[in-house]
Design an enzyme around this catalytic site. Sequence first.
Site, mmCIF file in Angstrom:
data_model
loop_
_atom_site.group_PDB
_atom_site.id
_atom_site.type_symbol
_atom_site.label_atom_id
_atom_site.label_comp_id
_atom_site.label_asym_id
_atom_site.label_seq_id
_atom_site.Cartn_x
_atom_site.Cartn_y
_atom_site.Cartn_z
ATOM 1 N N HIS A 148 0.856 -1.194 0.000
ATOM 2 C CA HIS A 148 0.000 0.000 0.000
ATOM 3 C C HIS A 148 0.888 1.238 0.000
ATOM 4 O O HIS A 148 1.909 1.261 0.697
ATOM 5 C CB HIS A 148 -0.889 -0.006 1.249
ATOM 6 C CG HIS A 148 -1.520 1.322 1.557
ATOM 7 N ND1 HIS A 148 -2.363 1.967 0.691
ATOM 8 C CD2 HIS A 148 -1.418 2.136 2.647
ATOM 9 C CE1 HIS A 148 -2.762 3.109 1.226
ATOM 10 N NE2 HIS A 148 -2.201 3.240 2.415
ATOM 11 N N HIS A 150 0.877 5.857 -1.023
ATOM 12 C CA HIS A 150 0.121 7.069 -1.331
ATOM 13 C C HIS A 150 0.621 7.635 -2.661
ATOM 14 O O HIS A 150 1.130 8.766 -2.717
ATOM 15 C CB HIS A 150 0.271 8.081 -0.187
ATOM 16 C CG HIS A 150 -0.223 7.554 1.133
ATOM 17 N ND1 HIS A 150 0.018 8.178 2.332
ATOM 18 C CD2 HIS A 150 -0.980 6.453 1.437
ATOM 19 C CE1 HIS A 150 -0.556 7.491 3.321
ATOM 20 N NE2 HIS A 150 -1.160 6.429 2.802
ATOM 21 N N HIS A 219 -6.665 8.832 -1.002
ATOM 22 C CA HIS A 219 -5.759 8.240 -0.015
ATOM 23 C C HIS A 219 -4.578 7.526 -0.681
ATOM 24 O O HIS A 219 -3.432 7.865 -0.420
ATOM 25 C CB HIS A 219 -6.542 7.265 0.886
ATOM 26 C CG HIS A 219 -5.711 6.610 1.943
ATOM 27 N ND1 HIS A 219 -6.181 6.316 3.197
ATOM 28 C CD2 HIS A 219 -4.421 6.172 1.941
ATOM 29 C CE1 HIS A 219 -5.223 5.758 3.922
ATOM 30 N NE2 HIS A 219 -4.137 5.657 3.169
HETATM 31 P P1 13P Z 1 0.870 2.677 9.199
HETATM 32 O O1 13P Z 1 2.019 3.582 9.581
HETATM 33 O O2 13P Z 1 0.105 2.218 10.399
HETATM 34 O O3 13P Z 1 1.356 1.545 8.331
HETATM 35 O O4 13P Z 1 -0.164 3.544 8.362
HETATM 36 C C1 13P Z 1 0.221 4.223 7.223
HETATM 37 C C2 13P Z 1 -0.862 4.345 6.232
HETATM 38 O O5 13P Z 1 -0.577 4.534 5.064
HETATM 39 C C3 13P Z 1 -2.288 4.211 6.656
HETATM 40 O O6 13P Z 1 -3.134 4.074 5.568
HETATM 41 ZN ZN ZN Z 2 -2.276 4.921 3.714
#
Ligand code: 13P
Ligand code: ZN
Length: 280
Positions: A148, A150, A219
């Site tokens: 995941h 951004h 997001h």
């Molecule tokens: P964490 O630091 O808990 O991995 O969260 C980061 C994030 O991108 C939340 O969506």
């Molecule tokens: Zn995130």
Amino acid sequence: MKKFEEVQNERLLLDAPFVKEMMETTYNMWRFGWDERNGGNISYLLKEEEVSPYIDTNQVLRTIPLDFPVVELANMFFIVTGSGKYFKNVRSNPADCLAIIKVNDDGNSADLLWGLEGDGVPTSELSAHFRSHITRLDKDPNHRVIMHNHATNIIAMTFTHQLNEKNFSKTLWTMCTECIVVFPEGVAILPWMVPGTDEIGKETAKKMTDYRLVIWPHHGIFGAGQSIDEAFGLIETAEKAAQIYMLVNSHQGGMKQAITDQELIELAQVFGVEPNSEFL
Ligand code: 13P
Ligand code: ZN
């Protein structure tokens, strides 16, 4: 103070290919501007025989409760990023930022075998990661990575483009010739939801049945793959297409020509992929 033997073992672990990959990848993701601060997280399913040459898999440092049951992942090993850890810093301090965990028999907790030295916990998106692993393993026994981040232009595009999976996927396909070859199934899109919850985890995992890329509007994005390279490459390709979309759309003259549906079909035929028939 750490004992001599502990330091030696730790140095050995830093040579493990999967730790090196995590260190390199998190650093690259940060360099690309996709992982500001602690943004983003990775989980990587490991085989016991990959882990056991480097750590004693019976030595549990502490047990971490899981708020969601994942019995399907019982006894599986993962290396994951820690919650709140800066991707920029993983390379210089992996033992603080990463964790090797083993899910327990009942799927209600995981044993910490290495890492998270400062009493840290795994990523707050563990539900989305673990539930997505379950879905992808069901579809593909060679699946191993959920990632995941951004990604900047993907996020930007979720403000300016319709949030409709068909249209969004088609736009991405037509921004770079090879997109349809890399993700012929297109991309899934969730409604905006609060992150770090089991609800968004469940919805993400549901989408992973048919897609390997899931966009969280405003997001970021989730990618799945059989390797770090594959998950990274998927996100990288979608992000590149989104970047071109944003460039083209900020150009005063707008778009003068585009890749046509017929050309997308030709591409799919020549590269032997089956594009999502609902989208094309
Ligand atoms: P964490 O630091 O808990 O991995 O969260 C980061 C994030 O991108 C939340 O969506
Ligand atoms: Zn995130």
